[in-house]
Design a protein around this motif. Structure first.
Motif, PDB file in Angstrom:
ATOM      1  N   ARG A 153      -1.404   4.706  -9.047  1.00  0.00           N
ATOM      2  CA  ARG A 153      -2.026   3.393  -9.284  1.00  0.00           C
ATOM      3  C   ARG A 153      -1.643   2.846 -10.654  1.00  0.00           C
ATOM      4  O   ARG A 153      -1.274   1.674 -10.800  1.00  0.00           O
ATOM      5  CB  ARG A 153      -3.552   3.491  -9.176  1.00  0.00           C
ATOM      6  N   PHE A 186      -3.003  -2.279  -2.622  1.00  0.00           N
ATOM      7  CA  PHE A 186      -2.896  -3.206  -3.750  1.00  0.00           C
ATOM      8  C   PHE A 186      -2.931  -4.652  -3.263  1.00  0.00           C
ATOM      9  O   PHE A 186      -2.306  -4.983  -2.256  1.00  0.00           O
ATOM     10  CB  PHE A 186      -1.573  -2.990  -4.498  1.00  0.00           C
ATOM     11  N   THR A 233      -6.809  -2.878  -6.790  1.00  0.00           N
ATOM     12  CA  THR A 233      -6.486  -1.729  -5.930  1.00  0.00           C
ATOM     13  C   THR A 233      -7.745  -1.195  -5.267  1.00  0.00           C
ATOM     14  O   THR A 233      -8.816  -1.216  -5.871  1.00  0.00           O
ATOM     15  CB  THR A 233      -5.903  -0.575  -6.783  1.00  0.00           C
ATOM     16  N   GLU A 288       0.833  -1.204   0.000  1.00  0.00           N
ATOM     17  CA  GLU A 288       0.000   0.000   0.000  1.00  0.00           C
ATOM     18  C   GLU A 288       0.863   1.247   0.000  1.00  0.00           C
ATOM     19  O   GLU A 288       2.061   1.209   0.259  1.00  0.00           O
ATOM     20  CB  GLU A 288      -0.944  -0.015   1.199  1.00  0.00           C
TER      21      GLU A 288
END
Lengths: 488, 488
Positions: free
Chosen positions: B377, B409, B395, B365
């Motif tokens: 992302r 993630f 995600t 993360e």
């Protein structure tokens, strides 16, 4: 006790009549001549009496981080101490010389560097003042919202290193809650702190920097959180039948997540003083008194609230008023709220007028848990009553947290009282600390609160604090009068 | 990819089949035999393969602050390192031996010591778990509200030293935001930090302790902020047409002060995965798909919200939904919200089942500013796609701040993928950091994220960190594997 009108700008008086501090090189010389001064009682006395400080060697006005780094290096090479200066509004002796010193005056670093409304941040130099920042943001539909009583003079860098709290802190948080990133020039190197918006990668050193008061380094620039201006702002007054009822109501609001942005609760003494000041002509005052008597809250406690938000605000106020009513608190309406808004920064000016008129005026503050709050106030008020019959003391709650609140005390007395202020202050702070309060909630430590630092941080805390100092300022040149006072 | 059912308790598996960790002395021996382990991929592999750790000498179970102090002293005298252990849920290698070590297991310090509903605080020993605290408080009409996915096992002391954040942190703050006072037993002395409710008396060292991860000392007890249980809790689902629209909506909610207590936004990949898991039989899934297509948001992003409050809540939700609607987000109703509530702690169990079924599963993360969020992302997803065609990545946004948000993630792959995980993790973290994100938002540093610490803290930050360590643990006996990894 007759209260004079608000007078001309306080700061002009603080550095002597007719010598504005920010206008050209004369002012630099003047600062150099008069020494580093804040706005504590002893500072104001020194200035009024023209006391010189031979330890102050020069004043420099950096314009960039590089300038700050160079100025610190030069001072180090010349064997001088460094005293950082923002707005010069410290009321706790934060501006005091102990060695031959250079003042690094940050007021020329007053540029707004960048902003991102999408990210909700602004990047500013540390010498920017509150009014400058708010005006710039207001023109763009945004606000910052840090409004202590020093607001008209203090700089953002000053707020960042003194654990500053403002009138709206119950709503928007304290200054450091709104710092996203800060750059600090230390004698040992430049230190950038903060990751937007949050991280678990190592310590959050903002809690250290925010209490450094110039002893670790100088803040050159900051990234601050900004907010869109709220579509609704609702200020109003209310009256609580008793001090304890008001405390209980504030606690219940905080626990329910319904605290207004501003929640200021005056005790009966301050409420009487406020009425006397607001309605000197008698007729309006009589009306207010008659209304209050009718509602069963004569001689009650004034509650000032300011609400900020959008379309959800009326429902929030309704939910909050259910709690307020359940404690016997009654509405005084928006007129009282507007009156508070109008006079919210008048305190320091009023203080200045009173000093000129022959009065002693000083303020001090603390914070403690909800259950200790009434006891802490009582302890202080009893101690004050014992001191001198001519002293008038009053209290208000200025900042509300989930687990407690702050208490703000104001003392008025004939100016002769000021001669003993240092001992009295020691006595009162001992009383505060013994009643479970902290020695200062938002004025900072400075030299004035230094004697209580060890008690509050503990031996291990002091040891860690010294270790950090050793890393940032190994030669001990940064604001040494303050640092040494902390180590005693 | 077929997803197996939730299996038996994860922790039992983590320490080997049939050997519960908290039941009597066998478990002590077992822990001693198997070595200090958390729940990172490498920990789980070691446990499954029965890898022994010869460095682990013994395990002690203190019951008081005095016991902790004595245990640290004894380890010091015997030349052993100390590894503090709470629930053993570290996913970043926080439980690793580098020297002959004593584990100080805090799970016997599981008493609730005192509370004050008026002050809104509870005083607890650090080995208390979340479920234990919540149950105790719920019976009394109160709550604490820290709910990370490790909630069923982790201890409060563990949360306090790992910058923990939970599912409701957008509403109630991170764990350290709710710490009023903490007592830390360091080799150099006992250190109590915090003044209720706030102070300007010196640094707030909670920002240091909260990232100490056992390298400074051991938390023995804490005073935590509690809240009355809200009269209304409203969980609901929604669907956003695009990832960017959901980001913009979340940002606008945060800027307007209308963030729900929980705001979880899944990307399209995770949304598809959620539908597949929730509606495996096909028929319900078809209905949802048909509904979503009708509303113009097929293949959209799932938004989960939980609102907590009182009578003001409907107005707040209405104001928030105006913003959500303006970004094209549509309602899915309370059923989806309830489904999330029911499965909110299932992640770690599901992971365990998947590992048993031959899959590699890992999570990581970050957090970054609103304007960088989509880019961060995308960078990670592109890197993952390049790695191995068989990897499924998804995600979600789990924590929302005023100035940005976190990204969480999850990677699923055939178990052979795990053989290269260490290099892949390095590669992905480099990608995260280069895209403007932090190496970890709430999992902590441990040994796994140690290589990025210097970059994020800077040289001066590292120097200050070492100075603090030197003050608290001059001999360097506390969790040395982690501390040394940070210094490389």
């Amino acid at each position: 006790m007759p209260l004079p009108e608000r007078t001309a700008a306080f700061l002009h008086k603080a550095v002597g009549p007719g010598v504005p501090i920010r206008e050209g090189h004369d002012s630099d010389a003047r600062v150099a001549h008069q020494g580093p001064r804040g706005m504590a009682w002893h500072d104001l006395c020194d200035v009024r009496m023209g006391v010189d400080d031979p330890l102050l060697v020069d004043v420099v006005f950096p314009e960039s981080l590089d300038d700050v780094v160079a100025a610190i290096r030069r001072a180090e090479q010349q064997g001088r101490a460094v005293i950082p200066r923002g707005g010069g509004t410290s009321v706790v002796g934060g501006l005091t010389a102990a060695d031959p010193s250079t003042i690094i005056d940050m007021t020329h670093m007053n540029h707004i560097l960048d902003w991102s409304p999408s990210d909700g941040v602004v990047h500013v130099q540390s010498g920017v003042t509150g009014p400058q920042l708010e005006q710039w943001l207001h023109e763009r539909g945004y606000m910052f919202g840090h409004l202590p009583q020093s607001w008209e003079q203090a700089t953002l860098g000053g707020y960042a290193v003194t654990s500053s709290a403002g009138q709206v802190s119950s709503g928007v948080g304290r200054f450091h809650d709104n710092v996203v990133q800060v750059t600090l020039a230390t004698p040992h190197g430049v230190w950038t702190i903060g990751h937007n918006p949050a991280t678990a990668m190592g310590p959050d050193f903002m809690g250290v920097v925010r209490a450094s008061e110039g002893t670790l380094g100088i803040v050159s620039d900051l990234v601050l959180r900004i907010r869109p201006r709220p579509s609704r702002i609702h200020s109003e007054g209310a009256l609580s039948p008793t001090w304890q009822a008001a405390i209980n109501a504030a606690r219940d609001l905080a626990h329910a997540g319904l605290t207004p942005h501003v929640l200021r609760i005056s005790d009966q003494e301050e409420t009487r003083g406020t009425w006397a000041m607001s309605f000197p002509a008698g007729i309006k005052g009589s009306l207010v008194n008659a209304y209050c008597a009718m509602r069963g809250v004569s001689d009650g406690c004034l509650v000032i609230m300011q609400w900020q938000g959008g379309s959800e605000l009326p429902a929030k106020r309704r939910a909050a008023w259910k709690i307020l009513n359940s404690h016997g608190i009654v509405r005084l309406g928006r007129g009282v709220g507007r009156s508070w808004e109008k006079h919210r920064f008048a305190g320091p000016y009023l203080r200045d007028s009173l000093i000129d008129a022959g009065y002693f005026v000083e303020t001090f503050e603390t914070a403690t848990s909800w259950t200790q709050l009434a006891h802490a106030r009582e302890t202080v008020m009893e101690e004050v009553a014992r001191l001198d019959a001519r002293v008038y003391a009053m209290t208000h709650i200025s900042h509300v947290y989930a687990t407690g609140a702050s208490l703000y005390f104001t003392i008025l007395a004939p100016s002769t009282f000021g001669e003993h202020w240092s001992e009295v202050k020691t006595h009162l702070t001992d009383a505060i600390v013994s009643s479970g309060g902290t020695a200062t909630h938002h004025h900072g430590v400075g030299t004035v609160h230094a004697p209580w630092l060890r008690q509050e941080l503990g031996e291990q805390g002091m040891d860690v604090w010294r270790a950090i100092k050793g890393s940032c300022d190994p030669e001990g040149i940064m604001n040494p009068a303050v640092w040494r006072a902390w180590q005693r």
